[in-house]
Design an enzyme around this catalytic site. Sequence first.
Site, PDB file in Angstrom:
ATOM      1  N   ASP A  13      29.570   7.063  73.893  1.00  0.00           N
ATOM      2  CA  ASP A  13      29.238   7.251  75.311  1.00  0.00           C
ATOM      3  C   ASP A  13      27.899   6.173  75.968  1.00  0.00           C
ATOM      4  OD1 ASP A  13      31.083   9.318  75.118  1.00  0.00           O
ATOM      5  OD2 ASP A  13      29.821  10.587  76.282  1.00  0.00           O
ATOM      6  N   ASP A  14      27.991   5.898  77.066  1.00  0.00           N
ATOM      7  CA  ASP A  14      27.051   5.365  77.772  1.00  0.00           C
ATOM      8  C   ASP A  14      26.903   3.924  77.731  1.00  0.00           C
ATOM      9  OD1 ASP A  14      26.506   7.785  78.273  1.00  0.00           O
ATOM     10  OD2 ASP A  14      24.370   7.942  77.436  1.00  0.00           O
ATOM     11  N   HIS A  63      33.392   6.285  82.250  1.00  0.00           N
ATOM     12  CA  HIS A  63      32.069   7.474  82.132  1.00  0.00           C
ATOM     13  C   HIS A  63      31.264   7.248  83.581  1.00  0.00           C
ATOM     14  CE1 HIS A  63      29.758   9.931  79.852  1.00  0.00           C
ATOM     15  NE2 HIS A  63      28.823   9.036  79.679  1.00  0.00           N
ATOM     16  N   HIS A  67      26.366   7.072  85.893  1.00  0.00           N
ATOM     17  CA  HIS A  67      25.895   8.130  84.922  1.00  0.00           C
ATOM     18  C   HIS A  67      25.218   9.407  85.690  1.00  0.00           C
ATOM     19  CE1 HIS A  67      24.523  10.297  81.220  1.00  0.00           C
ATOM     20  NE2 HIS A  67      25.291   9.550  80.506  1.00  0.00           N
ATOM     21  N   HIS A 157      26.809   7.891  70.697  1.00  0.00           N
ATOM     22  CA  HIS A 157      26.411   7.113  71.965  1.00  0.00           C
ATOM     23  C   HIS A 157      26.260   5.691  71.276  1.00  0.00           C
ATOM     24  CE1 HIS A 157      25.515  11.126  73.245  1.00  0.00           C
ATOM     25  NE2 HIS A 157      25.604  10.651  74.661  1.00  0.00           N
TER      26      HIS A 157
END
Length: 206
Positions: A13-14, A63, A67, A157
């Site tokens: 993620d991210d 995603h 965020h 991540h």
Amino acid sequence: MTKIVRYAALTFDDGPSPYTSKILKILKKYDIRATFFVVGQELHKYPKTIARMFREGHVIGNHTWDHPNLTKLHRSEMESQMIAADAEIAKLTGYRPGLFRPPSGYSNEEVLAVVHALGMTSVLWNVDSRDWDLSDYVPIHARILDQLKPQSLILLHDGDAFGCGPREAVLESLPVLIESLFSLEYRFVTVPEFHKLVCTIERHEV
């Protein structure tokens, strides 16, 4: 005696971030495809990384644009977050993601309704690396191995811009984790493959 079928889906993620290309290098070494849930506003900084990710067969998921906690937004703002990220991914890859992961896992019925309306599938996890919390000095691979399930959907991540901090610990643990899972006879899959395989297992068990 029926042999237990073991699958592991690595998800990140991210990103993208400066760490993503290093993670891709590790995955290529072991011939593993993973799933990356990317943040729209970060994509223009790493166009070559995204192109490589797509070229090497990894799955790219949405995603959001920047965020946020979606549960604190109005429906129109949720839609804007998802649509903007979707458009940026499509611009760079020609591919529109079918998968969505809410930032930090924050979701509710309205979030899910928007995801469904946009034709995507919401994806969470069942193994949490907690790679953002390095306070207890337990290696990330050890945390994951302690939580393993026969069908493990693992949260990691690659991004460092949204409170997760540096990703060196992920880079250190990832080869150890991969080799450990290979030794335990896990097969590495992407999230779409994971969903199909789990559904197949469940049908066989009925």
